[in-house]
Design an enzyme around this catalytic site. Structure first.
Site, PDB file in Angstrom:
ATOM      1  N   ARG A  23      16.548 -16.598 -35.610  1.00 29.02           N
ATOM      2  CA  ARG A  23      16.929 -15.731 -36.739  1.00 29.02           C
ATOM      3  C   ARG A  23      16.267 -16.169 -38.052  1.00 29.02           C
ATOM      4  NH1 ARG A  23      23.161 -15.300 -37.197  1.00 29.02           N
ATOM      5  NH2 ARG A  23      23.009 -17.499 -36.662  1.00 29.02           N
ATOM      6  N   LYS A  26      16.336 -13.409 -40.689  1.00 32.96           N
ATOM      7  CA  LYS A  26      17.644 -13.248 -41.337  1.00 32.96           C
ATOM      8  C   LYS A  26      17.788 -14.242 -42.495  1.00 32.96           C
ATOM      9  CE  LYS A  26      22.554 -14.110 -40.580  1.00 32.96           C
ATOM     10  NZ  LYS A  26      23.108 -12.789 -40.893  1.00 32.96           N
ATOM     11  N   SER A 409      39.288  -6.421 -40.962  1.00 30.58           N
ATOM     12  CA  SER A 409      38.697  -7.705 -41.341  1.00 30.58           C
ATOM     13  C   SER A 409      38.702  -7.888 -42.858  1.00 30.58           C
ATOM     14  CB  SER A 409      37.265  -7.813 -40.806  1.00 30.58           C
ATOM     15  OG  SER A 409      36.465  -6.768 -41.273  1.00 30.58           O
ATOM     16  N   ARG A 491      21.520  -8.326 -40.335  1.00 28.36           N
ATOM     17  CA  ARG A 491      22.743  -8.476 -39.533  1.00 28.36           C
ATOM     18  C   ARG A 491      22.457  -8.395 -38.045  1.00 28.36           C
ATOM     19  NH1 ARG A 491      27.085 -10.488 -42.421  1.00 28.36           N
ATOM     20  NH2 ARG A 491      26.702  -9.862 -44.574  1.00 28.36           N
ATOM     21  N   GLU A 581      28.534   6.697 -30.463  1.00 26.63           N
ATOM     22  CA  GLU A 581      27.245   6.103 -30.118  1.00 26.63           C
ATOM     23  C   GLU A 581      26.872   6.307 -28.652  1.00 26.63           C
ATOM     24  OE1 GLU A 581      27.033   2.082 -31.592  1.00 26.63           O
ATOM     25  OE2 GLU A 581      26.294   1.416 -29.644  1.00 26.63           O
ATOM     26  N   CYS A 619      33.852   4.555 -37.704  1.00 26.58           N
ATOM     27  CA  CYS A 619      33.297   4.361 -39.041  1.00 26.58           C
ATOM     28  C   CYS A 619      31.955   5.023 -39.271  1.00 26.58           C
ATOM     29  CB  CYS A 619      33.252   2.888 -39.393  1.00 26.58           C
ATOM     30  SG  CYS A 619      32.655   1.847 -38.090  1.00 26.58           S
ATOM     31  N   GLU A 641      35.136   6.901 -41.753  1.00 26.86           N
ATOM     32  CA  GLU A 641      34.269   6.769 -42.919  1.00 26.86           C
ATOM     33  C   GLU A 641      34.214   8.099 -43.656  1.00 26.86           C
ATOM     34  OE1 GLU A 641      30.322   4.990 -42.543  1.00 26.86           O
ATOM     35  OE2 GLU A 641      29.559   6.670 -43.724  1.00 26.86           O
ATOM     36  N   HIS A 668      30.024  -0.555 -47.438  1.00 21.10           N
ATOM     37  CA  HIS A 668      28.644  -0.943 -47.125  1.00 21.10           C
ATOM     38  C   HIS A 668      27.872  -1.357 -48.367  1.00 21.10           C
ATOM     39  CE1 HIS A 668      29.843   1.732 -43.758  1.00 21.10           C
ATOM     40  NE2 HIS A 668      29.428   0.692 -43.101  1.00 21.10           N
ATOM     41  N   CYS A 700      35.750   0.979 -43.774  1.00 18.33           N
ATOM     42  CA  CYS A 700      35.556   0.104 -42.616  1.00 18.33           C
ATOM     43  C   CYS A 700      36.050  -1.295 -43.010  1.00 18.33           C
ATOM     44  CB  CYS A 700      34.065   0.107 -42.233  1.00 18.33           C
ATOM     45  SG  CYS A 700      33.686  -0.807 -40.721  1.00 18.33           S
TER      46      CYS A 700
HETATM   47  N1  LIG Z   1      28.990  -6.121 -32.241  1.00 16.25           N
HETATM   48  C1  LIG Z   1      29.141  -5.408 -33.353  1.00 16.25           C
HETATM   49  N2  LIG Z   1      28.430  -4.281 -33.543  1.00 16.25           N
HETATM   50  C2  LIG Z   1      28.613  -3.565 -34.685  1.00 16.25           C
HETATM   51  C3  LIG Z   1      29.518  -3.993 -35.681  1.00 16.25           C
HETATM   52  C4  LIG Z   1      30.235  -5.179 -35.435  1.00 16.25           C
HETATM   53  O1  LIG Z   1      31.043  -5.614 -36.255  1.00 16.25           O
HETATM   54  N3  LIG Z   1      30.033  -5.855 -34.286  1.00 16.25           N
HETATM   55  N4  LIG Z   1      29.660  -3.276 -36.849  1.00 16.25           N
HETATM   56  C5  LIG Z   1      28.771  -2.178 -37.134  1.00 16.25           C
HETATM   57  C6  LIG Z   1      27.652  -2.673 -38.020  1.00 16.25           C
HETATM   58  N5  LIG Z   1      26.951  -3.778 -37.379  1.00 16.25           N
HETATM   59  C7  LIG Z   1      27.153  -5.110 -37.735  1.00 16.25           C
HETATM   60  C8  LIG Z   1      26.555  -6.084 -36.955  1.00 16.25           C
HETATM   61  C9  LIG Z   1      26.680  -7.431 -37.285  1.00 16.25           C
HETATM   62  C10 LIG Z   1      27.406  -7.816 -38.386  1.00 16.25           C
HETATM   63  C11 LIG Z   1      27.511  -9.244 -38.798  1.00 16.25           C
HETATM   64  O2  LIG Z   1      28.099  -9.522 -39.807  1.00 16.25           O
HETATM   65  N6  LIG Z   1      26.906 -10.168 -38.073  1.00 16.25           N
HETATM   66  C12 LIG Z   1      26.865 -11.536 -38.492  1.00 16.25           C
HETATM   67  C13 LIG Z   1      27.074 -12.461 -37.300  1.00 16.25           C
HETATM   68  C14 LIG Z   1      28.480 -12.403 -36.771  1.00 16.25           C
HETATM   69  C15 LIG Z   1      28.723 -13.609 -35.870  1.00 16.25           C
HETATM   70  O3  LIG Z   1      28.502 -13.567 -34.690  1.00 16.25           O
HETATM   71  N7  LIG Z   1      29.140 -14.706 -36.462  1.00 16.25           N
HETATM   72  C16 LIG Z   1      29.360 -15.948 -35.757  1.00 16.25           C
HETATM   73  C17 LIG Z   1      28.160 -16.868 -35.883  1.00 16.25           C
HETATM   74  C18 LIG Z   1      27.811 -17.046 -37.330  1.00 16.25           C
HETATM   75  C19 LIG Z   1      26.580 -17.905 -37.619  1.00 16.25           C
HETATM   76  O4  LIG Z   1      25.542 -17.424 -37.994  1.00 16.25           O
HETATM   77  N8  LIG Z   1      26.723 -19.221 -37.503  1.00 16.25           N
HETATM   78  C20 LIG Z   1      25.714 -20.168 -37.892  1.00 16.25           C
HETATM   79  C21 LIG Z   1      26.366 -21.496 -38.133  1.00 16.25           C
HETATM   80  C22 LIG Z   1      27.530 -21.417 -39.110  1.00 16.25           C
HETATM   81  C23 LIG Z   1      27.138 -21.618 -40.536  1.00 16.25           C
HETATM   82  O5  LIG Z   1      26.912 -22.765 -40.940  1.00 16.25           O
HETATM   83  O6  LIG Z   1      27.086 -20.605 -41.291  1.00 16.25           O
HETATM   84  C24 LIG Z   1      24.653 -20.258 -36.828  1.00 16.25           C
HETATM   85  O7  LIG Z   1      24.913 -19.912 -35.668  1.00 16.25           O
HETATM   86  O8  LIG Z   1      23.550 -20.646 -37.193  1.00 16.25           O
HETATM   87  C25 LIG Z   1      30.600 -16.626 -36.314  1.00 16.25           C
HETATM   88  O9  LIG Z   1      31.130 -16.172 -37.328  1.00 16.25           O
HETATM   89  O10 LIG Z   1      31.070 -17.582 -35.692  1.00 16.25           O
HETATM   90  C26 LIG Z   1      25.516 -11.828 -39.113  1.00 16.25           C
HETATM   91  O11 LIG Z   1      24.509 -11.182 -38.773  1.00 16.25           O
HETATM   92  O12 LIG Z   1      25.473 -12.726 -39.940  1.00 16.25           O
HETATM   93  C27 LIG Z   1      28.014  -6.832 -39.189  1.00 16.25           C
HETATM   94  C28 LIG Z   1      27.894  -5.494 -38.851  1.00 16.25           C
HETATM   95  C29 LIG Z   1      28.224  -1.523 -35.916  1.00 16.25           C
HETATM   96  N9  LIG Z   1      27.929  -2.422 -34.861  1.00 16.25           N
HETATM   97  C1  MET Z   2      32.763  -1.553 -37.098  1.00 15.37           C
HETATM   98  S1  MET Z   2      34.438  -1.131 -37.146  1.00 15.37           S
HETATM   99  C2  MET Z   2      35.202  -2.571 -37.718  1.00 15.37           C
HETATM  100  C3  MET Z   2      36.661  -2.602 -37.404  1.00 15.37           C
HETATM  101  C4  MET Z   2      37.298  -3.954 -37.531  1.00 15.37           C
HETATM  102  N1  MET Z   2      38.722  -3.868 -37.306  1.00 15.37           N
HETATM  103  C5  MET Z   2      37.024  -4.533 -38.893  1.00 15.37           C
HETATM  104  O1  MET Z   2      37.785  -4.277 -39.776  1.00 15.37           O
HETATM  105  O2  MET Z   2      36.049  -5.214 -39.098  1.00 15.37           O
HETATM  106 ZN   LIG Z   3      34.353   0.383 -38.979  1.00 14.23          ZN
END
Ligand SMILES: Nc1nc2c(c(=O)[nH]1)N[C@@H](CNc1ccc(C(=O)N[C@@H](CCC(=O)N[C@@H](CCC(=O)N[C@@H](CCC(=O)O)C(=O)O)C(=O)O)C(=O)O)cc1)CN2
Ligand code: MET
Ligand SMILES: [Zn+2]
Length: 733
Positions: A23, A26, A409, A491, A581, A619, A641, A668, A700
């Site tokens: 990543r 990112k 959340s 993300r 989706e 959403c 949404e 968003h 959302c």
């Molecule tokens: N699966 C999924 N699809 C979805 C959504 C969703 O929430 N989940 N929402 C919609 C929008 N899409 C989204 C997709 C991802 C994220 C998101 O926030 N992703 C995070 C990662 C979430 C995660 O898995 N977090 C883990 C790992 C986090 C991390 O990066 N940890 C570090 C270490 C920790 C640190 O020191 O920060 C690492 O691995 O390197 C955790 O919290 O445990 C990101 O990209 O940053 C949000 C919306 C539609 N599709």
């Molecule tokens: C992508 S929908 C997210 C719903 C979830 N309960 C949240 O608040 O994050």
């Molecule tokens: Zn949502």
């Protein structure tokens, strides 16, 4: 370029992941956005990722290397920039590209929506009467040169004109601008030819959905025109995500030299003979993580009747993680069945070398699972009709009119993420982590009490992701450490791997929900992810019909609903943001999908008693396309949404006759809406819906936002609800 291009390479992929194996993109993006690094530093990270990708593909002996599949944010946004479709208001921004993608001070971003039936999101191009199309080919040209300097000839990949215009406006109205857009593409083709490019790939996934005769004729005319360009590379038009159907003979009648077909999702329909064409045969799936059965792929290849066949992936590999070899914790038996992007490239190469020995002739094509009749019986509805339930819930919950709530959340803090990583690394005791989660829950409860929200949530601090968290607590799933896939911009998600029968070994969320409820006298809403969404955002076994898999997950969710209810949780939200989706791209297949997906949702929720209020959440603003199905979920309250799309959705959903929470705060964007603005949205809602049915909530979840913004925004949301509530009570006296 010569009118006859050189032969198309024998093996290729339609695209490759770009977020970086660790990543890297990112981190570089977020650092740039936060002002910790320069644009030049960001560009350097991008160049490094492109170089590493070309080197790796070449090492794996792939013949046809793609370029321009890299993007700093999104390839559709890149295409808008390529064609000069940058709305005027962004031009003054410090960085117009990211201003369009994410917004800046006082400027909302362009809309974002789902890329076909995937969990990838693209930026919707904005085309208006004032749009002046003008080619800016700097990005594809720079990538061609960059690769050449490393010793690689590449095939630039560009979104095709028909799909570009249909994505900008699904009604097809923007196709009126095709001539102007084609002039840019002609100019692009000439520039690429002058650069010595032999082949260009124009992606046209929109051609696998139902298209009107006019749209098909337009596509044919477009490629007739591009094909007759005086100076151009060989034209490769890629269709993917389904069967191109009638679009295939249309493309075949144009001068394009190569056509890409998705032989994994394309189904069993026999491919017509394509004399004089190269078929780029997508036999290695870009949408799953399973190894390709060679027999199936070779049979599909043998069914292609064309001048020349190239082995390829079904679509870009953007949708799969980089390398399964990095997953040292996966069960070796399972790992042996998996292929991520690198392994899929190796499969393409191996199939391509096996190809000349394949006997010609017909064979079964595609990996479609034979569909069986819907056998799983849906349990008898446990719940009474809505009016009965609504009365029981009103009595039990005693909520004010216009109740305020959130979607689940609250901001995910760096501290929690780091703590989860530390637990995984063995550097933090699980007990210590759980105390951190409890402290966060308490903070979120106190914050909501202070803000004056009516229905509280625990904030989901224990969840890394709303799908992965459940997968980690269910049997039948495996999760990865590093299997990241881009969802939008920076993300990413790690889609779990659903490889076996799904069951729930024990309660998942009950302890956190009960803990949260123990802290407050206000109702706390339990929070679950629905069966369709859990499956949609996972990589799923392909030996069972999807609906049977979803029904297994629905049973697990049903058990969780029961346990939450037994623990005294009186409101339970079951999210289904992915319901839209998974809707099949072809209308003919949609009713069947909607039937089983809705019944899976009801199976998950119908074990709840009448007094328990079931909420659902979706959403995306295109919910309008599946309104009847959303209604069919029969949830007591539906949150959707709406903040960005305004009152548009209200007319449509007003007919539900149950509780409805059209979002009044666009989560968003980092922008904080003021109370007056929220009040205006609520007034519009109250013109469309009876007040007794209206809920007040954001669009959302708040996990991607910061506490500062959330506190200010929710404060304004509560304030606006109170003003209107006072008016309603006065009027009722
Ligand atoms: N699966 C999924 N699809 C979805 C959504 C969703 O929430 N989940 N929402 C919609 C929008 N899409 C989204 C997709 C991802 C994220 C998101 O926030 N992703 C995070 C990662 C979430 C995660 O898995 N977090 C883990 C790992 C986090 C991390 O990066 N940890 C570090 C270490 C920790 C640190 O020191 O920060 C690492 O691995 O390197 C955790 O919290 O445990 C990101 O990209 O940053 C949000 C919306 C539609 N599709
Ligand atoms: C992508 S929908 C997210 C719903 C979830 N309960 C949240 O608040 O994050
Ligand atoms: Zn949502």
């Amino acid at each position: 370029m010569s009118p006859t291009p050189p032969p198309f390479p024998a093996s290729t992929v339609l695209g490759y992941p770009r977020i970086g194996p660790r990543r890297e993109l990112k981190r570089a993006l977020e650092s740039y956005w936060e002002g910790r690094s320069t644009r030049a530093e960001l560009e350097r990270v991008g160049a490094g990722l492109r170089e590493a990708t070309w080197r790796r593909l070449a090492e794996l002996s792939l013949e046809g290397l793609p370029s321009n599949t890299f993007s700093l944010y999104d390839q559709v946004l890149d295409t808008a920039v390529l064609l000069g479709a940058v709305p005027e208001r962004y031009l003054a921004a410090g960085d117009p590209y990211f201003a369009m993608a994410r917004g800046t001070e006082g400027l909302a971003p362009l809309r974002m929506t789902k890329w076909f039936d995937t969990n990838y999101h693209y930026i919707v191009p904005e085309i208006g009467p004032e749009t002046v199309f003008k080619l800016d080919a700097s990005k594809p040209l720079a990538e061609v040169r960059e690769a050449r300097a490393l010793g690689y000839g590449t095939r630039p990949v560009v979104l095709g004109p028909v799909t570009f215009l249909l994505l900008a406006d699904p009604s097809g109205a923007a196709l009126d601008r095709l001539d102007e857009v084609l002039a840019c593409y002609e100019e692009l083709l000439a520039a690429l030819a002058a650069e010595g490019v032999a082949w260009v790939q124009l992606d046209e996934p929109a051609l696998v959905a139902d298209r009107t005769p006019r749209e098909l004729a337009t596509a044919g005319a477009a490629y007739d025109r591009l094909g007759s360009a005086a100076a151009r590379p060989g034209l490769f038009v890629a269709t993917y995500f389904g069967d191109p159907g009638e679009a295939l003979p249309v493309l075949a009648a144009t001068p394009v030299e190569a056509i890409g077909v998705d032989l994994v999702r394309g189904g069993a329909a026999a491919l017509p003979e394509l004399p004089g064409k190269t078929v780029v045969a997508g036999v290695v799936s870009g949408r799953d993580v399973w190894r390709t059965p060679p027999g199936r792929a070779l049979a599909a290849l043998a069914g292609v009747r064309a001048d020349r066949v190239t082995v390829s992936t079904s679509c870009s590999l953007l949708h799969v993680p980089y390398d399964v070899e990095a997953e040292r914790d996966l069960d070796p038996g399972l790992r042996g069945r998996l292929a991520f992007a690198e392994q899929k490239v190796a499969e393409v190469v191996a199939l391509s070398s096996a190809l000349p020995s394949v006997p010609a002739g017909e064979g079964p094509r595609g990996a479609a699972v034979p569909s069986a009749p819907l056998t799983a019986p849906v349990p008898r509805e446990g719940r009474s009709p809505y009016p009965v339930r609504a009365a029981a819930q009103a009595e039990h919950l005693r909520l004010p009119v216009l109740p305020t709530t959130t979607i689940g959340s609250f901001p995910q803090t760096g501290e929690l993420r780091a703590a989860r990583a530390a637990v995984a690394a063995g550097a933090l005791e699980p007990d210590a982590y759980e105390r951190l989660v409890e402290a966060e829950i308490e903070r979120v409860i106190r914050l909501q009490e202070r803000l004056g929200l009516d229905v509280l949530v625990h904030g989901e601090p224990e969840r890394n992701d709303m799908v992965q968290y459940f997968a980690e607590h269910l049997d039948g799933f495996a999760v990865t450490r590093n299997g990241w896939v881009q969802s939008y911009g920076s993300r990413c998600t790690r889609p779990p791997i659903l490889h076996g029968d799904v069951s729930r070994p024990g309660p998942i969320t009950v302890r956190w929900a009960s803990y949260a409820q123990s802290l407050t006298s206000r109702p706390v809403k339990g929070m679950l992810t629905g069966p369709v969404t859990i499956v949609a955002w996972s990589f799923v076994r392909d030996d069972l019909p999807l609906r049977d898999v979803v029904l297994q997950v629905a049973d697990a969710v049903r058990e969780e609903v029961r346990d939450l209810e037994a623990a005294g949780v009186s409101i339970i939200q079951v999210d289904e943001p992915a319901l839209r989706e998974l809707l099949p791209l072809r209308r003919a297949s949609q009713p069947e999908y909607l039937e089983w997906s809705v019944s899976a949702y009801r199976r998950a929720t119908s074990g709840a008693g009448d007094r328990t209020q079931i909420h659902t959440h979706l959403c995306y603003s295109d919910a309008g396309e599946i309104l009847a199905a959303i209604d069919g979920l029969d949830a007591d309250v539906t949150t959707i949404e709406s903040a960005r799309s305004g009152a548009r959705i209200l007319g449509a959903v007003g007919g539900f006759g149950r509780g409805l929470g059209p979002g009044v705060y666009d989560i968003h964007s980092p922008r904080v809406p003021d109370a007056g603005e929220v009040e205006d949205l609520l007034r519009a809602t109250l013109r469309a819906l009876p007040a007794e049915r209206v809920w007040v909530n954001p669009d959302c979840g708040l996990k991607t936002r910061a506490y500062e913004e959330v506190e200010a925004s929710l404060g304004n949301v509560v304030e606006a609800a109170r003003r209107l509530r006072a008016e309603l009570t006065d009027a009722g006296r």
